[in-house]
Design a protein around this motif. Structure first.
Motif, PDB file in Angstrom:
ATOM      1  N   LYS A   1      -7.617  23.036  29.212  1.00 43.32           N
ATOM      2  CA  LYS A   1      -8.738  23.895  28.835  1.00 43.32           C
ATOM      3  C   LYS A   1      -8.587  25.224  29.559  1.00 43.32           C
ATOM      4  CE  LYS A   1     -12.921  25.391  27.981  1.00 43.32           C
ATOM      5  NZ  LYS A   1     -13.313  25.878  26.675  1.00 43.32           N
TER       6      LYS A   1
ATOM      7  N   VAL B   1      -2.196  16.372  28.647  1.00 45.13           N
ATOM      8  CA  VAL B   1      -2.952  15.757  27.546  1.00 45.13           C
ATOM      9  C   VAL B   1      -4.022  16.722  27.066  1.00 45.13           C
ATOM     10  CG1 VAL B   1      -4.340  13.785  26.875  1.00 45.13           C
ATOM     11  CG2 VAL B   1      -2.653  13.538  28.657  1.00 45.13           C
ATOM     12  N   ARG B   2      -4.622  17.414  28.015  1.00 45.09           N
ATOM     13  CA  ARG B   2      -5.645  18.387  27.661  1.00 45.09           C
ATOM     14  C   ARG B   2      -5.502  19.557  28.615  1.00 45.09           C
ATOM     15  NH1 ARG B   2      -8.445  21.579  25.099  1.00 45.09           N
ATOM     16  NH2 ARG B   2     -10.673  21.796  25.352  1.00 45.09           N
TER      17      ARG B   2
ATOM     18  N   VAL C   1      -1.814  34.573  26.930  1.00 42.81           N
ATOM     19  CA  VAL C   1      -3.241  34.535  26.602  1.00 42.81           C
ATOM     20  C   VAL C   1      -3.764  35.960  26.604  1.00 42.81           C
ATOM     21  CG1 VAL C   1      -5.509  33.846  27.431  1.00 42.81           C
ATOM     22  CG2 VAL C   1      -3.636  32.241  27.528  1.00 42.81           C
TER      23      VAL C   1
ATOM     24  N   HIS D   1      -7.952  34.511  18.037  1.00 42.54           N
ATOM     25  CA  HIS D   1      -7.825  33.089  18.380  1.00 42.54           C
ATOM     26  C   HIS D   1      -6.549  32.518  17.775  1.00 42.54           C
ATOM     27  CE1 HIS D   1      -8.871  28.934  19.056  1.00 42.54           C
ATOM     28  NE2 HIS D   1      -8.602  28.699  17.791  1.00 42.54           N
ATOM     29  N   ARG D   2      -5.618  32.115  18.666  1.00 44.96           N
ATOM     30  CA  ARG D   2      -4.329  31.628  18.182  1.00 44.96           C
ATOM     31  C   ARG D   2      -4.178  30.131  18.369  1.00 44.96           C
ATOM     32  NH1 ARG D   2      -1.974  35.714  22.175  1.00 44.96           N
ATOM     33  NH2 ARG D   2      -4.159  35.604  22.709  1.00 44.96           N
ATOM     34  N   GLY D   3      -5.103  29.535  19.121  1.00 43.39           N
ATOM     35  CA  GLY D   3      -5.020  28.092  19.335  1.00 43.39           C
ATOM     36  C   GLY D   3      -4.072  27.717  20.451  1.00 43.39           C
ATOM     37  N   ILE D   4      -4.120  28.483  21.545  1.00 38.18           N
ATOM     38  CA  ILE D   4      -3.192  28.241  22.648  1.00 38.18           C
ATOM     39  C   ILE D   4      -3.454  26.901  23.315  1.00 38.18           C
ATOM     40  CG2 ILE D   4      -2.551  29.063  24.948  1.00 38.18           C
ATOM     41  CD1 ILE D   4      -2.559  31.834  23.896  1.00 38.18           C
ATOM     42  N   GLU D   5      -4.747  26.503  23.417  1.00 37.04           N
ATOM     43  CA  GLU D   5      -5.051  25.219  24.065  1.00 37.04           C
ATOM     44  C   GLU D   5      -4.402  24.069  23.305  1.00 37.04           C
ATOM     45  OE1 GLU D   5      -9.215  24.577  24.807  1.00 37.04           O
ATOM     46  OE2 GLU D   5      -9.483  26.616  25.506  1.00 37.04           O
ATOM     47  N   LYS D   6      -4.390  24.189  21.998  1.00 39.15           N
ATOM     48  CA  LYS D   6      -3.785  23.143  21.165  1.00 39.15           C
ATOM     49  C   LYS D   6      -2.264  23.154  21.334  1.00 39.15           C
ATOM     50  CE  LYS D   6      -4.201  20.407  17.373  1.00 39.15           C
ATOM     51  NZ  LYS D   6      -5.056  19.220  17.389  1.00 39.15           N
ATOM     52  N   LEU D   7      -1.720  24.366  21.324  1.00 39.43           N
ATOM     53  CA  LEU D   7      -0.267  24.526  21.434  1.00 39.43           C
ATOM     54  C   LEU D   7       0.237  24.031  22.783  1.00 39.43           C
ATOM     55  CD1 LEU D   7       1.828  25.695  19.555  1.00 39.43           C
ATOM     56  CD2 LEU D   7       1.524  27.907  20.619  1.00 39.43           C
TER      57      LEU D   7
ATOM     58  N   PHE E   1       4.761  30.066  30.491  1.00 32.37           N
ATOM     59  CA  PHE E   1       5.202  31.147  29.607  1.00 32.37           C
ATOM     60  C   PHE E   1       4.238  31.324  28.447  1.00 32.37           C
ATOM     61  CE2 PHE E   1       8.903  29.567  31.761  1.00 32.37           C
ATOM     62  CZ  PHE E   1       9.447  30.733  32.248  1.00 32.37           C
ATOM     63  N   LEU E   2       3.640  30.209  28.038  1.00 30.04           N
ATOM     64  CA  LEU E   2       2.679  30.278  26.937  1.00 30.04           C
ATOM     65  C   LEU E   2       1.389  30.951  27.391  1.00 30.04           C
ATOM     66  CD1 LEU E   2       1.926  29.385  24.034  1.00 30.04           C
ATOM     67  CD2 LEU E   2       0.984  27.338  25.056  1.00 30.04           C
TER      68      LEU E   2
ATOM     69  N   GLU F   1      -0.653  21.581  24.469  1.00 28.11           N
ATOM     70  CA  GLU F   1      -0.467  20.134  24.572  1.00 28.11           C
ATOM     71  C   GLU F   1       0.895  19.697  24.055  1.00 28.11           C
ATOM     72  OE1 GLU F   1      -3.937  18.768  22.498  1.00 28.11           O
ATOM     73  OE2 GLU F   1      -5.247  19.662  23.994  1.00 28.11           O
ATOM     74  N   GLU F   2       1.610  20.616  23.383  1.00 31.42           N
ATOM     75  CA  GLU F   2       2.943  20.272  22.878  1.00 31.42           C
ATOM     76  C   GLU F   2       4.051  20.744  23.807  1.00 31.42           C
ATOM     77  OE1 GLU F   2       3.058  22.065  19.038  1.00 31.42           O
ATOM     78  OE2 GLU F   2       1.176  21.107  18.476  1.00 31.42           O
TER      79      GLU F   2
END
Lengths: 152, 148, 399
Positions: free
Chosen positions: C319, C316-317, C62, C40-46, C57-58, C48-49
């Motif tokens: 998922k 903004v989100r 996954v 778990h790298r936190g891609i959903e959080k990343l 590319f991000l 949003e930036e």
């Protein structure tokens, strides 16, 4: 069946409590009153063979919103049921795992990432979150402080 | 070159550690074993335990959850050994530089554990099997000048 | 007396770190518990930036094996949100890469499945033929994995006609080899004994757990996002959804191998039909406020992306739900009651994005063609003894 006939069928049963929502040829969004929520989910899952695709949680400023996405494979459209959750000390809502076993992991993920408790969930334990993070750290919330996070 | 580094450079036994990579580098490492690339030509071989390993093939940006496990692998590995950071994530965290759950890169963690561990960086997203083999061969050549 | 066997997180049979706790009573598995999150790298959080054009590319990272599926699902979500049209030529290119990815993923899995039950010949064969697909992908996109072809509104790069034509001979070889592999696996009495009736997932359980892709299709549910929610060029192509009723591990193997052949068929059609001229990108200016859903049939099942936009240049989100997240919990239905020896192949039969890196035997000192011929001859002899003439594939095609 298409989103509009599907919605008509549901409103025949739930009436105005089904709420308003956008719809297109292959998407349907529903904003039901919380009191009919469980019956609505049950109707979509059991009577219309809706497959629970996932639950998305959105952190809005004053509340959380849970989006239950159901795919109706045979009909070719996706219906999304929205449920607001108050952002207080302990945000919580009723678990649907007892109805849909496939929701177990999805709810566990939302529980640890957003800190929304699913009442009557059969396995309230961590799935993804690292041991190094506190029980009170909810990484996917907008106000989660990434900068000052300790390394370990 | 002392006898230890000579020993490692001859037939490196590899142990594969995934610390949160996306699978790409791991698949390319496995690809090195299959008929087209066949790393066993060079004496390289994947082993099942860090205690048998000469080279730890580390992939991924080291997630918070896998970090303590990786440190235990470093403890368990028979000394001396080399760490090969395979892929951009392992070398520098790459795309996951700002991710909240990534605490790498590999060099940072190995340095904290033991400053003397030699880290070999093989960048690429993912590095091709040729690049992995080339990186290993180049790294092992360098051992001639390094004392472990 | 019940014993607990811990497996992982670093275990020779696994390529990715996962931690299993198998509770066994003698040989029988009575409970399974799984700990994940090491990746778990936190891609959903990343996500949003990042801006809308950076996210593909991000999300490509996954999963390295489905590196076309996640960007595709994300682009479908953004296009749904902004009502963005995609030019026909871009759709052809997207579909082409998607199908080639499916071939390489299914071959990869077939090899690993062979390895899990100790049949390394299948592993070596499947991975050898898989190299051909990777070469093809490199020819068309420039990279073996992580193709970076997707963007909202179209594709990043052009594919030339001469490259497409150059792909034909490889596809032909690939077809022959996949047919050979299908026959070799389904003809093998040992494999049949190991796989048939093992790890059965009944249809009602598949529905309850929301199983996806080949896992659900092997249990008789004809759900396939390519057919149910048509995107790309799938409506124009001649192909069929492969299903099996049995729901056991053998059925899952069969579905994947037959899907490989369908994908090769589709790829050839795309090469025939793809126009040479035309735009590949509709260059959308911005994404309006709103929300969108994209579901894409990845090799392992449906990838589901939900994107919410507020009219700025960032989601903004975002998922992301990968297919394994739904497929993996089916172990509660399939694994319990089976033996420990079968647990690995059952857990692996949903293709849970983990694999092995261990104990690979290379066929040194022999030409594999000789081996192949020997093996085919042996099968033919056996069949003559048994009085069977048709190969398994011929039987399927006759139906």
């Amino acid at each position: 069946m298409n989103p509009s006939t599907f919605k008509e069928e549901l409103s025949g049963r739930f009436g105005w409590k089904l709420g308003k929502g956008e719809q297109s040829s292959d998407r349907l969004y529903l904003n039901p009153e919380p009191e009919i929520f469980e019956n609505l989910i049950e109707a979509i899952f059991e009577e219309h063979d809706g497959r629970l695709a996932t639950i998305s949680c959105v952190d809005e400023e004053d509340q959380f919103r849970l989006l239950y996405h159901f795919a109706l494979d045979g009909e070719g459209f996706i219906t999304t049921v929205k449920l607001p959750v108050d952002k207080d000390e302990n945000p919580s809502t009723e678990s649907i795992t007892n109805l849909i076993p496939g929701a177990e992991w999805i709810e566990r993920e939302v529980m640890e990432m957003f800190g929304i408790e699913f009442r009557n969930h059969p396995a309230k334990k961590r799935l993804l979150k690292a041991e190094a993070l506190d029980d009170g750290d909810f990484p996917y919330r907008k106000d989660f402080d990434v900068e000052n996070l300790e390394e370990t | 070159m002392n006898w230890k580094s000579w020993g490692i450079s001859k037939s490196p036994w590899l142990y594969h550690v995934n610390t949160g990579s996306c699978n790409n580098c791991d698949i390319e490492i496995v690809d090195c074993l299959t008929p087209k690339f066949d790393v066993e030509r060079f004496g390289g071989k994947l082993v099942g335990s860090p205690r048998h390993a000469d080279v730890l093939m580390v992939t991924g940006p080291i997630t918070r959850k896998s970090k303590p496990r990786f440190e235990r692998v470093l403890e368990a590995a028979a000394k001396p050994f080399i760490v090969a950071a395979v892929g951009t994530c392992a070398c520098s965290k790459g795309m996951f530089h700002d991710a909240y759950n990534c605490v790498g890169p590999v060099r940072k963690v190995t340095e904290a554990a033991d400053e003397d561990i030699m880290v070999l960086n093989i960048p690429g997203c993912p590095p091709r099997p040729e690049a992995i083999i080339d990186g290993l061969v180049t790294g092992l050549d360098q051992l001639k000048e390094v004392k472990l | 007396m019940a014993t607990t066997i811990p497996i992982g997180p670093y275990h020779p049979l696994q390529e990715e770190p996962e931690h299993y706790l198998l509770t066994v009573e003698e040989e029988e598995v009575i409970d399974v518990d799984v700990q994940i999150g090491y990746n778990h790298r936190g891609i959903e959080k990343l996500s949003e930036e990042k801006t809308f054009n950076q996210v593909p590319f991000l999300v490509e990272r996954v999963c390295g094996i489905c590196s076309h599926s996640h960007p595709y699902a994300y682009c479908l979500a953004v296009e749904d949100c902004g009502d963005i049209e995609v030019p026909e030529r871009a759709k052809y290119i997207r579909t082409l890469i998607g199908e080639l990815e499916r071939i390489h993923s299914h071959l990869l899995w077939a090899g690993l499945a062979g390895h899990f039950i100790g049949y390394d010949t299948v592993f070596m064969w499947a991975w050898k033929y898989r190299e051909d697909v990777l070469d093809l992908l490199e020819l068309l996109t420039g990279n073996r994995n992580a193709y970076a072809m997707m963007k909202p509104g179209g594709v990043q790069r052009e594919i030339k006609r001469e490259d497409l034509e150059g792909a034909r001979p490889t596809l032909q070889t690939l077809k022959e080899k996949s047919e050979m592999l299908y026959n070799a696996i389904l003809d093998d009495p040992v494999l049949k004994a190991r796989l048939e009736g093992v790890g059965v997932l009944p249809e009602e359980d598949a529905r309850a757990f929301g199983a996806l892709g080949p896992t659900s299709r092997a249990s008789g549910i004809p759900a396939d996002a390519r057919a149910d929610f048509p995107y790309g060029m799938y409506e124009e192509l001649d192909w069929q959804v492969i299903t099996r009723e049995a729901g056991d591990t053998l059925a899952r193997v069969e579905v994947r191998l037959l899907e490989t052949l369908e994908s090769i068929k589709m790829t050839e059609q795309i090469i025939d039909e793809m126009p040479d001229e035309g735009s590949i990108d509709s260059e959308p200016e911005n994404v309006p406020a709103g929300e969108g859903i994209g579901n894409y049939e990845a090799p392992r099942g449906e990838c589901f992306h939900y994107v919410q936009s507020d009219g700025s240049n960032r989601p903004v989100r975002h998922k992301i739900r990968a297919p394994t997240f739904m497929n993996f919990p089916t172990y509660k239905s399939t694994c319990v009651g089976e033996t420990v020896a079968d647990a690995t192949i059952i857990l692996a039969s949903v293709d849970p994005c983990y694999s092995c890196t261990e104990r690979a035997i290379s066929l040194k000192g022999r030409e594999d063609v000789d081996l192949l011929e020997l093996s085919e001859k042996k099968t033919a002899d056996l069949k003559e003894e048994l009085g069977v003439n048709k190969s398994p594939l011929e039987e399927v095609l006759d139906e």
